[in-house]
Design a protein around this motif. Sequence first.
Motif, mmCIF file in Angstrom:
data_model
loop_
_atom_site.group_PDB
_atom_site.id
_atom_site.type_symbol
_atom_site.label_atom_id
_atom_site.label_comp_id
_atom_site.label_asym_id
_atom_site.label_seq_id
_atom_site.Cartn_x
_atom_site.Cartn_y
_atom_site.Cartn_z
ATOM 1 N N THR A 38 22.358 -15.802 16.540
ATOM 2 C CA THR A 38 22.044 -16.895 15.618
ATOM 3 C C THR A 38 22.192 -16.441 14.174
ATOM 4 O O THR A 38 21.900 -15.288 13.837
ATOM 5 N N VAL A 39 22.653 -17.377 13.367
ATOM 6 C CA VAL A 39 22.724 -17.186 11.923
ATOM 7 C C VAL A 39 22.024 -18.385 11.301
ATOM 8 O O VAL A 39 22.356 -19.532 11.612
ATOM 9 N N THR A 40 21.029 -18.116 10.457
ATOM 10 C CA THR A 40 20.311 -19.200 9.792
ATOM 11 C C THR A 40 20.437 -19.013 8.288
ATOM 12 O O THR A 40 20.156 -17.941 7.776
ATOM 13 N N ARG A 41 20.880 -20.053 7.617
ATOM 14 C CA ARG A 41 20.970 -20.063 6.156
ATOM 15 C C ARG A 41 20.292 -21.335 5.670
ATOM 16 O O ARG A 41 19.975 -22.223 6.461
ATOM 17 N N GLN A 42 20.156 -21.432 4.374
ATOM 18 C CA GLN A 42 19.562 -22.654 3.822
ATOM 19 C C GLN A 42 20.406 -23.860 4.218
ATOM 20 O O GLN A 42 21.571 -23.947 3.865
ATOM 21 N N GLY A 43 19.817 -24.748 4.976
ATOM 22 C CA GLY A 43 20.483 -25.983 5.314
ATOM 23 C C GLY A 43 21.322 -25.976 6.574
ATOM 24 O O GLY A 43 21.820 -27.017 6.981
ATOM 25 N N PHE A 44 21.556 -24.826 7.210
ATOM 26 C CA PHE A 44 22.326 -24.860 8.450
ATOM 27 C C PHE A 44 21.932 -23.738 9.410
ATOM 28 O O PHE A 44 21.311 -22.752 9.036
ATOM 29 N N PHE A 45 22.345 -23.904 10.673
ATOM 30 C CA PHE A 45 22.048 -22.984 11.760
ATOM 31 C C PHE A 45 23.284 -22.883 12.644
ATOM 32 O O PHE A 45 23.855 -23.903 13.031
ATOM 33 N N ILE A 46 23.730 -21.665 12.940
ATOM 34 C CA ILE A 46 24.893 -21.453 13.803
ATOM 35 C C ILE A 46 24.462 -20.574 14.968
ATOM 36 O O ILE A 46 23.724 -19.605 14.791
ATOM 37 N N SER A 47 24.958 -20.897 16.152
ATOM 38 C CA SER A 47 24.632 -20.128 17.352
ATOM 39 C C SER A 47 25.917 -19.799 18.102
ATOM 40 O O SER A 47 26.863 -20.598 18.103
#
Length: 160
Positions: free
Chosen positions: A111-120
């Motif tokens: 998982t990658v979490t940044r301000q405003g989005f999430f990617i898996s």
Amino acid sequence: MRDISKGTILLPAMVENSLGLLPLASKDMIIKDMINVVITRETLKPDRKITASDLDSKQVKRYSTAMGYYTQADEVIDLVPKRFITKGTILRHALLKKPDLIKKGAHVTITVTRQGFFISNEGIALEPGGLNDKIQIKVTNSGKIITGIVDAVGKVKIIK
């Protein structure tokens, strides 16, 4: 101490340890300067969680003990030995580790979490790891090798 009758001055012996220069302990000081350390009751096998029944304690001279030893059983419970540890061994930090949450070759969720989005994404662990350990993962769909931090069982997060 002074021995004036013979015209000599006797100085107490000194010993150096991690606390600095200290007087060499007399027999009375050694008894007072004991410390409880955690030891094994039986031989411990690698990668098996340690329980309270695996542990005992004994008193040793503070100055004869290497640094990095455990003094409380609750500090050791749920850790795992890195290798076989024989009965009666004083448990030191270098002998134990956190249990692996991810095994080598296991399928993991990245998982990658940044301000405003999430990617898996999915990947394969190239090495084992415990909580907050950095491990390498091969991304399944691209084959790219990346480094992530173990977040939970089967979960790795990417921080940049």
